[in-house]
Design an enzyme around this catalytic site. Structure first.
Site, PDB file in Angstrom:
ATOM      1  N   HIS A   1       0.796  -1.167   0.092  1.00 35.47           N
ATOM      2  CA  HIS A   1      -0.103  -0.045   0.004  1.00 35.47           C
ATOM      3  C   HIS A   1       0.847   1.098   0.136  1.00 35.47           C
ATOM      4  O   HIS A   1       2.099   1.245  -0.008  1.00 35.47           O
ATOM      5  CB  HIS A   1      -0.906  -0.009   1.307  1.00 35.47           C
ATOM      6  CG  HIS A   1      -0.334   0.046   2.694  1.00 35.47           C
ATOM      7  ND1 HIS A   1       0.381  -0.980   3.102  1.00 35.47           N
ATOM      8  CD2 HIS A   1      -0.480   1.007   3.329  1.00 35.47           C
ATOM      9  CE1 HIS A   1       0.582  -0.523   4.051  1.00 35.47           C
ATOM     10  NE2 HIS A   1       0.368   0.514   4.457  1.00 35.47           N
TER      11      HIS A   1
ATOM     12  N   HIS B   1       1.346   3.855   1.955  1.00 33.47           N
ATOM     13  CA  HIS B   1       2.209   4.648   3.140  1.00 33.47           C
ATOM     14  C   HIS B   1       3.365   4.667   3.090  1.00 33.47           C
ATOM     15  O   HIS B   1       4.057   3.694   2.583  1.00 33.47           O
ATOM     16  CB  HIS B   1       1.501   4.072   4.224  1.00 33.47           C
ATOM     17  CG  HIS B   1       0.077   4.566   4.799  1.00 33.47           C
ATOM     18  ND1 HIS B   1      -0.680   3.697   5.597  1.00 33.47           N
ATOM     19  CD2 HIS B   1      -0.790   5.295   4.359  1.00 33.47           C
ATOM     20  CE1 HIS B   1      -1.951   3.985   5.665  1.00 33.47           C
ATOM     21  NE2 HIS B   1      -1.881   5.255   4.819  1.00 33.47           N
TER      22      HIS B   1
ATOM     23  N   ASP C   1       5.882   4.659   4.889  1.00 39.32           N
ATOM     24  CA  ASP C   1       6.806   3.714   5.586  1.00 39.32           C
ATOM     25  C   ASP C   1       6.625   2.153   5.248  1.00 39.32           C
ATOM     26  O   ASP C   1       7.480   1.223   5.651  1.00 39.32           O
ATOM     27  CB  ASP C   1       6.141   3.363   7.322  1.00 39.32           C
ATOM     28  CG  ASP C   1       4.959   2.969   7.433  1.00 39.32           C
ATOM     29  OD1 ASP C   1       3.993   3.364   6.738  1.00 39.32           O
ATOM     30  OD2 ASP C   1       4.574   2.212   8.144  1.00 39.32           O
ATOM     31  N   HIS C   2       6.054   2.046   3.867  1.00 39.95           N
ATOM     32  CA  HIS C   2       6.120   0.785   3.235  1.00 39.95           C
ATOM     33  C   HIS C   2       6.519   1.027   1.733  1.00 39.95           C
ATOM     34  O   HIS C   2       7.046   0.090   1.165  1.00 39.95           O
ATOM     35  CB  HIS C   2       4.830   0.280   3.123  1.00 39.95           C
ATOM     36  CG  HIS C   2       4.270  -0.155   4.425  1.00 39.95           C
ATOM     37  ND1 HIS C   2       4.098  -1.337   4.870  1.00 39.95           N
ATOM     38  CD2 HIS C   2       3.675   0.642   5.432  1.00 39.95           C
ATOM     39  CE1 HIS C   2       3.707  -1.434   6.146  1.00 39.95           C
ATOM     40  NE2 HIS C   2       3.302  -0.116   6.224  1.00 39.95           N
TER      41      HIS C   2
ATOM     42  N   HIS D   1      -7.598  -0.406   5.326  1.00 40.29           N
ATOM     43  CA  HIS D   1      -6.779   0.562   6.007  1.00 40.29           C
ATOM     44  C   HIS D   1      -6.197   1.510   4.840  1.00 40.29           C
ATOM     45  O   HIS D   1      -6.315   2.893   5.179  1.00 40.29           O
ATOM     46  CB  HIS D   1      -5.423  -0.335   5.971  1.00 40.29           C
ATOM     47  CG  HIS D   1      -4.047   0.321   6.563  1.00 40.29           C
ATOM     48  ND1 HIS D   1      -4.103   0.962   7.753  1.00 40.29           N
ATOM     49  CD2 HIS D   1      -3.012   0.557   6.006  1.00 40.29           C
ATOM     50  CE1 HIS D   1      -2.899   1.516   7.954  1.00 40.29           C
ATOM     51  NE2 HIS D   1      -1.962   1.108   6.767  1.00 40.29           N
TER      52      HIS D   1
ATOM     53  N   ASP E   1      -0.491  -3.674   6.164  1.00 35.79           N
ATOM     54  CA  ASP E   1      -1.167  -3.267   7.613  1.00 35.79           C
ATOM     55  C   ASP E   1      -2.535  -3.695   7.470  1.00 35.79           C
ATOM     56  O   ASP E   1      -3.296  -2.895   8.024  1.00 35.79           O
ATOM     57  CB  ASP E   1      -1.001  -1.663   7.438  1.00 35.79           C
ATOM     58  CG  ASP E   1       0.476  -1.255   7.675  1.00 35.79           C
ATOM     59  OD1 ASP E   1       1.372  -2.148   8.024  1.00 35.79           O
ATOM     60  OD2 ASP E   1       0.736  -0.044   7.888  1.00 35.79           O
TER      61      ASP E   1
ATOM     62  N   HIS F   1       4.122  -4.738  10.190  1.00 38.26           N
ATOM     63  CA  HIS F   1       4.703  -4.269  11.411  1.00 38.26           C
ATOM     64  C   HIS F   1       4.784  -5.356  12.746  1.00 38.26           C
ATOM     65  O   HIS F   1       4.093  -6.205  12.608  1.00 38.26           O
ATOM     66  CB  HIS F   1       3.807  -3.177  12.137  1.00 38.26           C
ATOM     67  CG  HIS F   1       3.815  -1.951  11.161  1.00 38.26           C
ATOM     68  ND1 HIS F   1       4.754  -0.876  11.421  1.00 38.26           N
ATOM     69  CD2 HIS F   1       3.141  -1.472  10.229  1.00 38.26           C
ATOM     70  CE1 HIS F   1       4.439   0.032  10.682  1.00 38.26           C
ATOM     71  NE2 HIS F   1       3.507  -0.256   9.904  1.00 38.26           N
TER      72      HIS F   1
HETATM   73 FE    FE Z   1       2.740   0.611   8.023  1.00 36.31          FE
HETATM   74 ZN    ZN Z   2       0.039   1.705   6.401  1.00 37.15          ZN
END
Ligand code: FE
Ligand code: ZN
Length: 274
Positions: free
Chosen positions: A68, A70, A72-73, A127, A150, A188
């Site tokens: 996805h 975001h 942090d990915h 999400h 996530d 995570h």
């Molecule tokens: Fe994340």
């Molecule tokens: Zn995420």
């Protein structure tokens, strides 16, 4: 197939998926370039770090699979692709324009191969609206893994940022219907906190206690708690157990409430649980 978790940022996991036969590999969620490139280098060169066993595997990364959009990915997508001369960055078609480097625009049900491994894409929005899962299978069966980003965590689920509880329920149900032996690799390391919440809402669930004891030992040894299995999730994950009378009683969810409404109430409770 060989799957190597690569810890990134505070508690993210990127993964290296390797076909043992051809050595072709994919990077799932290039969170940040440094750890991902170090992990790939270790896998290629045979040096021994955390990514230990990878050394003897060899690995030739040919694609980045993003779960996805975001940051942090996907924060490392462009740098990792450039450094490794990777030409394909996969993600859901609807993330076009917000997923860095996207080249292969996926839809639910798409299939492709990584070396000899068979990969199936499932769209699992909620999400984010463009969230996808990658299901990887050895031909002939016997071994399967799913990368859930996530959307599904070990014993938990992601926050519902772009969808609604009914959408999250439908997406988690798609994952729950996979073969119970399928290994679950999520985005995570939230396992211990998730299991504390699971134990709070369903105190008589012995499977939750057993998984929590195992997770504690694993974390004390400095190891990732991934993978779990779909069977573990069916037994422990409160967001797959929305019809549990005990969870409903704990949170005051009416017995007659819909599964989606129950999931929404469980998610709300988790948001404020400490
Ligand atoms: Fe994340
Ligand atoms: Zn995420």
């Amino acid at each position: 197939m060989k799957i190597i978790p690569i810890p990134c940022l505070a508690d993210n996991y990127a993964y290296l998926v390797i076909c043992r036969e051809t050595k072709e590999a994919a990077i799932v969620d290039a969170s940040e370039a440094g750890p991902v490139l170090a992990g790939v280098e270790a896998a290629r060169a045979g040096s021994v770090r955390d990514v230990s066993a990878a050394g003897r595997e060899g690995a030739r990364p040919i694609a980045i699979w993003s779960t996805h959009h975001h940051w942090d990915h996907v924060g490392g997508n462009e740098e990792v692709a450039k450094a490794l001369a990777i030409e394909r960055v996969l993600g859901h078609a609807s993330d076009d324009g917000r997923l860095p480097g996207l080249t292969d625009k996926l839809a639910d049900g798409d299939t492709f191969k990584l070396g000899t491994l068979e990969v199936e894409v499932r769209h699992i929005p909620a999400h984010t609206l463009g969230a996808v899962a990658y299901i990887v299978r050895r031909p002939g069966g016997g071994e399967a893994a799913v990368f859930t980003g996530d959307t599904m965590f070990v014993a938990g689920c992601g926050r519902i940022f772009e969808g609604d509880p009914a959408m999250m329920h439908a997406s988690l149900s798609k994952l729950a219907s996979l073969d119970p032996a399928t290994k679950v690799y999520c985005g995570h390391e939230y396992t211990e906190a998730n299991l504390r919440f699971a134990a709070h809402v369903e105190p008589s669930n012995a499977n939750v206690r057993a998984l929590a004891a195992k997770a504690r030992t694993t974390r004390e040894a400095g190891q990732p708690t991934v993978p779990s299995t779909i069977a573990d999730e069916l037994a422990c994950n409160p967001f797959l157990r929305v019809d549990s009378p005990e969870i409903r009683a704990t949170l005051g969810i009416p017995a007659g409430a819909s599964d989606a409404d129950a999931l929404g109430a469980i998610r709300e409770a988790k948001n404020t649980f400490r």
